[in-house]
Design an enzyme around this catalytic site. Structure first.
Site, mmCIF file in Angstrom:
data_model
loop_
_atom_site.group_PDB
_atom_site.id
_atom_site.type_symbol
_atom_site.label_atom_id
_atom_site.label_comp_id
_atom_site.label_asym_id
_atom_site.label_seq_id
_atom_site.Cartn_x
_atom_site.Cartn_y
_atom_site.Cartn_z
ATOM 1 N N LEU B 12 47.586 38.902 43.581
ATOM 2 C CA LEU B 12 46.189 38.712 43.964
ATOM 3 C C LEU B 12 45.733 37.308 43.590
ATOM 4 O O LEU B 12 46.215 36.730 42.620
ATOM 5 C CB LEU B 12 45.320 39.742 43.242
ATOM 6 C CG LEU B 12 45.595 41.191 43.644
ATOM 7 C CD1 LEU B 12 44.882 42.146 42.704
ATOM 8 C CD2 LEU B 12 45.153 41.431 45.079
ATOM 9 N N CYS B 13 44.791 36.796 44.370
ATOM 10 C CA CYS B 13 44.248 35.470 44.092
ATOM 11 C C CYS B 13 43.629 35.462 42.702
ATOM 12 O O CYS B 13 43.022 36.455 42.326
ATOM 13 C CB CYS B 13 43.179 35.114 45.119
ATOM 14 S SG CYS B 13 43.924 34.630 46.683
ATOM 15 N N PRO B 14 43.742 34.393 41.934
ATOM 16 C CA PRO B 14 44.314 33.106 42.352
ATOM 17 C C PRO B 14 45.806 32.939 42.019
ATOM 18 O O PRO B 14 46.275 31.808 42.019
ATOM 19 C CB PRO B 14 43.481 32.109 41.536
ATOM 20 C CG PRO B 14 43.246 32.840 40.242
ATOM 21 C CD PRO B 14 43.153 34.297 40.595
ATOM 22 N N ASP B 39 47.592 38.586 49.911
ATOM 23 C CA ASP B 39 46.146 38.570 49.670
ATOM 24 C C ASP B 39 45.494 37.593 50.648
ATOM 25 O O ASP B 39 45.773 36.396 50.615
ATOM 26 C CB ASP B 39 45.868 38.131 48.224
ATOM 27 C CG ASP B 39 44.379 38.217 47.889
ATOM 28 O OD1 ASP B 39 43.548 38.200 48.815
ATOM 29 O OD2 ASP B 39 44.050 38.297 46.686
#
Ligand code: SF4
Lengths: 349, 75
Positions: B12-14, B39
């Site tokens: 998942l970001c970041p 993502d």
């Protein structure tokens, strides 16, 4: 020729650190940004999980701030090292599970290491005296400077005039007269200065810069630790605390039930790690089961999932159950649990 | 010119941006890095990261559930 002075700025993605960095840039100092990813961060994408909030632009606020300032931003993964801050904060927690004082000390310490490794001269933060309890009290300021090892190379441009002069001020790298003397909780001066700098559309997180200041999130974290009998977590655990309805019908398992389509999609990514349930005879949410469950537990879980499906009024709903990774798939026909049979205390809110 | 793949699928970001950032210093100007991610946040974050570091996004392509972001390293 005089040497170019360089400062590293802690960039949270909020307005204060953005203003602090710009004030120092204005004095001819070269600034680069550091942003720490702890796993608890509140940022654009987390909000974007839920559909009603997806209308807002998706962005990483820290990167957005860096673009406005025209500075490089280094995002640092501190997920592992940060665990000790959350689990054993020397100075304790704030109102919720936020270990702000230890957190500040940790981040400034990491910034100091970065400063030394990259030949920078000092560190700046967007702290304002008296803005949030504990970490930003006047007496907390020297604690952060001391425990991080940054000492007087830590400059807080927004309240520097209320503090002892730091090295950058004494050396004349920055002009103390052009720093600020802000204290208190009013946001008016920030908004005025943002206006002067032409900053618009900046993020204004309510509460704080991370989920640990959120009461409901904090209760979910405490529940997780209580159920496991130990204070520890993995990144996936804390990501999942941000999403869905959490119910704990038994001490040894909890259900995470999507509340809408965006959350459903987010939970999809976790099918491989958790036992999961999903209504098949009616439309309804995906549910992850965290913990261990025997057949009776699975029937109970299926009845709860059915209760949140379109078939909640039907005599019977078919719910598919599968192990982590999708193996062992089978279908259970259950009666949806009536709302009045779901005890309040099962909800972790 | 070298091209290298960074597999950030499932992150998942970041985190995908962090993986890119870790790989970039070892590259020469003109090299290309392909970030593979799931993502959708990378569509915004990788271009933003590239803008502040002087790199260039050459293309963003969907390959089934995977999003491939091709980055050319700047000077
Ligand atoms: S609100 Fe969260 S990120 Fe901010 S100082 Fe407190 S613990 Fe750290």
């Amino acid at each position: 020729m005089t040497r170019q002075i360089r400062a590293v700025a802690l960039i949270s993605g909020g307005l204060d650190s953005m203003l602090a960095a710009r004030l120092i840039q204005e004095q001819g100092v070269q600034v680069e940004g550091l942003n720490f990813y702890t796993g608890f961060c509140v940022e654009g994408h987390t909000h974007a999980i839920r559909r009603q909030e997806r209308e807002r632009p998706k962005r990483n606020n820290a990167l957005w701030v860096a673009e406005q300032l025209g500075i490089p931003l280094h995002i640092v993964d501190v997920v592992e090292d940060y665990k000790d801050v959350v689990i054993n904060p020397r100075h304790g927690y704030g109102q919720n599970m936020n270990p702000c004082l230890d957190c500040k000390g940790f981040m400034v310490a990491r910034a100091r290491e970065w400063m030394e490794a990259n030949g920078f001269d000092f560190i700046i933060t967007g702290e304002v005296i008296g803005q949030r309890p504990k970490s930003q009290l006047r007496r907390s300021m020297p604690i952060v400077a001391r425990e991080s090892g940054a000492g007087d190379r830590l400059l807080r441009p927004l309240c520097a005039q209320l503090l002892e002069p730091t090295l950058p001020e004494r050396e004349g790298w920055v002009d103390r007269e052009r720093l600020l003397d802000w204290s208190g909780r009013s946001r008016k001066p920030q908004m005025r200065l943002a206006e002067r700098f032409g900053f618009r559309d900046y993020a204004q997180p309510a509460g704080g810069c991370c989920f640990l200041t959120d009461p409901s999130y904090s209760r979910k974290l405490k529940d997780l630790w209580a159920a496991r009998g130990e204070r520890r977590y993995e990144l996936d655990d804390i990501m999942l605390l941000k999403v869905g309805r959490h119910l704990r019908p038994r001490n040894h398992f909890k259900l995470i039930i999507a509340r809408e389509e965006g959350e459903n999609r987010f939970l999809e990514g976790y099918r491989r790690c958790f036992t999961h349930l999903e209504p098949v005879s009616h439309a309804g949410p995906l549910c992850l089961l965290d913990g261990s469950a025997d057949e009776d537990d699975l029937t109970l879980a299926a009845r709860l999932v059915a209760r949140f499906s379109r078939g909640r009024e039907s005599p019977s709903v078919t719910v598919a159950v599968a192990d982590a990774g999708g193996g062992g798939r089978r279908e259970l026909s259950v009666s949806p649990m009536p709302a009045d049979q779901v005890p309040r205390r099962w909800y972790i809110t | 010119m070298q091209r290298q793949e960074i597999d950030a699928r499932g992150l998942l970001c970041p985190m995908p941006v962090i993986r890119l950032q870790q790989a970039a210093p070892a590259c020469d100007k003109g090299d290309e890095l392909d970030v593979l991610a799931t993502d959708p946040g990378v569509r915004a974050d990788i271009p933003a990261w590239c803008r502040v570091h002087g790199h260039e996004v050459v293309e963003i392509r969907e390959e089934g559930y995977t999003i491939r972001v091709r980055v050319r390293i700047g000077g």
